[in-house]
Design a protein around this motif. Structure first.
Motif, PDB file in Angstrom:
ATOM      1  N   ALA A 141     -48.906 -39.753 -78.602  1.00 48.22           N
ATOM      2  CA  ALA A 141     -49.873 -39.082 -77.734  1.00 48.22           C
ATOM      3  C   ALA A 141     -49.196 -38.600 -76.459  1.00 48.22           C
ATOM      4  N   ARG A 142     -48.341 -39.432 -75.916  1.00 46.03           N
ATOM      5  CA  ARG A 142     -47.637 -39.026 -74.693  1.00 46.03           C
ATOM      6  C   ARG A 142     -46.757 -37.808 -74.941  1.00 46.03           C
ATOM      7  N   TYR A 143     -46.078 -37.823 -76.098  1.00 43.02           N
ATOM      8  CA  TYR A 143     -45.209 -36.699 -76.429  1.00 43.02           C
ATOM      9  C   TYR A 143     -46.008 -35.415 -76.542  1.00 43.02           C
ATOM     10  N   GLU A 144     -47.164 -35.523 -77.252  1.00 41.83           N
ATOM     11  CA  GLU A 144     -47.977 -34.316 -77.426  1.00 41.83           C
ATOM     12  C   GLU A 144     -48.517 -33.816 -76.101  1.00 41.83           C
ATOM     13  N   GLY A 153     -48.051 -29.966 -71.531  1.00 42.60           N
ATOM     14  CA  GLY A 153     -47.948 -29.928 -70.082  1.00 42.60           C
ATOM     15  C   GLY A 153     -49.004 -30.761 -69.393  1.00 42.60           C
ATOM     16  N   LYS A 154     -49.744 -31.585 -70.164  1.00 43.86           N
ATOM     17  CA  LYS A 154     -50.787 -32.388 -69.538  1.00 43.86           C
ATOM     18  C   LYS A 154     -50.309 -33.819 -69.430  1.00 43.86           C
ATOM     19  N   LYS A 155     -51.048 -34.569 -68.626  1.00 44.57           N
ATOM     20  CA  LYS A 155     -50.685 -35.967 -68.457  1.00 44.57           C
ATOM     21  C   LYS A 155     -51.489 -36.806 -69.445  1.00 44.57           C
TER      22      LYS A 155
END
Lengths: 214, 244
Positions: free
Chosen positions: A44-47, A52-54
């Motif tokens: 999820a973090r990678y996506e 460009g979102k946190k």
């Protein structure tokens, strides 16, 4: 630890039952679960980073979340009017914990005002604490119709209980008063009977040594 | 959870400054049918917070059955009446056409409810005597439906939300309903009638603290051939008078 055989082939010395045993399967499962969660979160973090979102870790909805329903009864604020209570020193200050005012048990908050209390009951914080989702089920035409029929029946039942004639109302009132008076008399009689069995006066029994002879 | 079978319990999505994404009435947010001052007063009122939270179209009937008077805002402070709060709730819910017709025409005159078609088509409820002729008989047993304030609420919603042709077609049969209603004015109460209320809805500019959007007159719609010319139930009597 294998078969607890010592280096010299003898069995382990004495009682080792005090040692803690671990359920390996359970811990293996937990580890697998943790690895899976880490992988998902990493993905999820990678996506999110790609977009460009946190990435924000959100609490997931519990499985037994209920749909919100309308209040079925009015909130009763008049029961505590005029009563005096002893409260600890910090009762007037702040919202957290039980204090003077309207207390919400699920969230452990006190409100000084009934509007604040009602607003809190509608708030997201309280809905989450009581396991409600904040969504209301949409009603279909059949449900509306059923509801209207039920309301009509309720209205008819209530109307049937209402007695309009003044004389019969007075009679009913008199009957009710008589019944209450009978109840009081009965209770008083029971109390008096019990009193007679124990002794007229409620004095403690004083025991004398040597039967009172000096 | 598809969006279609739930809606939010509170009004925050409706009044969100960031944008509204939900059912539209005439292309805009339904809440904008009420003025900002009135909207704020409704949403801050105790009745709204306690009783109008988490209602859907069915439980709203419970509240409407307890309503005792119609009205907009009352008093110096502009306190909204429960009737107005429920009307705002209807704007939030934007119920289907069939549900509103159910509110309007619910009656247990014939206790067997067969099909939905009866209720969509017939505007007068299935009263035996008045159903036979096309023109409504003003002297028909006018007790249509149990809950007259619910009917008034539905009529108000129809006037706010529906298209002109449907408004005329649905509200005109209500002109035969002569039941009394209690109306709360700015100071005190007054008596009014259901047909008086419907007439006000069709002709006046402001009612219940809202300015109603401009309805094309019946003449316009008849010229555009969207409506049939109105056959009044009193036509026979008027002609009889003329002949005398």
């Amino acid at each position: 630890m294998g078969d607890k055989a010592g280096a010299y082939g003898t069995s382990g010395g004495g009682d080792t039952a005090f040692r803690k045993t671990w359920d390996r399967e359970e811990y293996a499962q937990k580890a697998a679960e943790r690895d899976r969660k880490q992988k998902e979160e990493g993905k999820a973090r990678y996506e999110a980073a790609l977009e460009g979102k946190k990435y924000r870790r959100r609490a997931s909805t519990p499985d037994d979340v209920r749909e919100t329903e309308a209040r079925s009864s009015r909130l009763d604020f008049s029961s505590m009017v005029g009563k005096t209570m002893l409260v600890p020193a910090g009762a007037g200050v702040g919202k957290r914990g039980r204090g003077a005012g309207f207390y919400c048990e699920a969230c452990d908050l006190t409100f000084k005002d009934n509007i604040q209390y009602v607003e809190h009951l509608n708030s997201r914080q309280h809905l989450a604490a009581t396991g409600q989702s904040g969504d209301v089920k949409r009603a279909t035409v059949e449900e509306v119709r059923g509801r209207l029929l039920w309301l009509k029946r309720k209205k008819e039942d209530d109307a049937r209980d209402v007695v309009i004639d003044l004389d019969s109302r007075l009679e009913m009132h008199k009957e009710r008063e008589d019944a209450e008076r009978e109840e009081k008399r009965r209770k008083r009689r029971e109390k008096r009977k019990k009193g007679k069995a124990d002794g007229e006066w409620d004095l403690p029994d004083i025991k004398y040594e040597n039967d009172g002879i000096i | 959870m598809s969006k279609n079978n739930t809606h939010r319990a509170d009004e925050r999505a409706l009044l969100d400054d960031r944008g509204y994404s939900g059912a539209l009435i005439r292309g805009q947010n339904p809440a904008l049918l009420f003025e900002k001052g009135v909207r704020d007063r409704i949403v801050d009122s105790y009745y709204w917070k306690e009783q109008c939270f988490g209602l859907n179209a069915a439980t709203l009937c419970d509240r409407a059955a307890e309503v005792k008077f119609v009205g907009g805002t009352t008093g110096i402070m502009g306190k909204p009446t429960p009737f107005l709060c429920l009307a705002f709730k209807l704007l939030q819910l934007v119920p289907e056409k069939e549900v509103i017709l159910e509110y309007l025409n619910f009656s247990t005159a014939n206790l067997d409810y067969e099909s939905d078609d009866d209720h969509v088509k017939s505007e007068n409820g299935d009263e035996g005597p008045s159903h036979s002729n096309g023109v409504e008989d003003p002297n028909a047993a006018g007790k249509m439906g149990e809950f007259k304030y619910l009917r008034a609420l539905a009529a108000f919603y129809i006037r706010l939300a529906w298209e002109p042709v449907e408004i005329y077609k649905t509200l005109e049969p209500l002109l035969t309903d002569f039941r009394k209603l209690k109306r709360r004015t700015k100071d005190g109460f007054a008596v009014t009638y259901m047909d008086q209320l419907v007439d006000d809805l069709l002709t006046k500019d402001r009612i219940f603290a809202t300015s109603l959007w401009k309805l094309p007159s019946r003449a316009n719609l008849e010229d555009l051939e969207l409506l049939e010319p109105r056959e009044s139930p009193l036509e026979g009597e008027v002609e009889a008078l003329d002949m005398d």
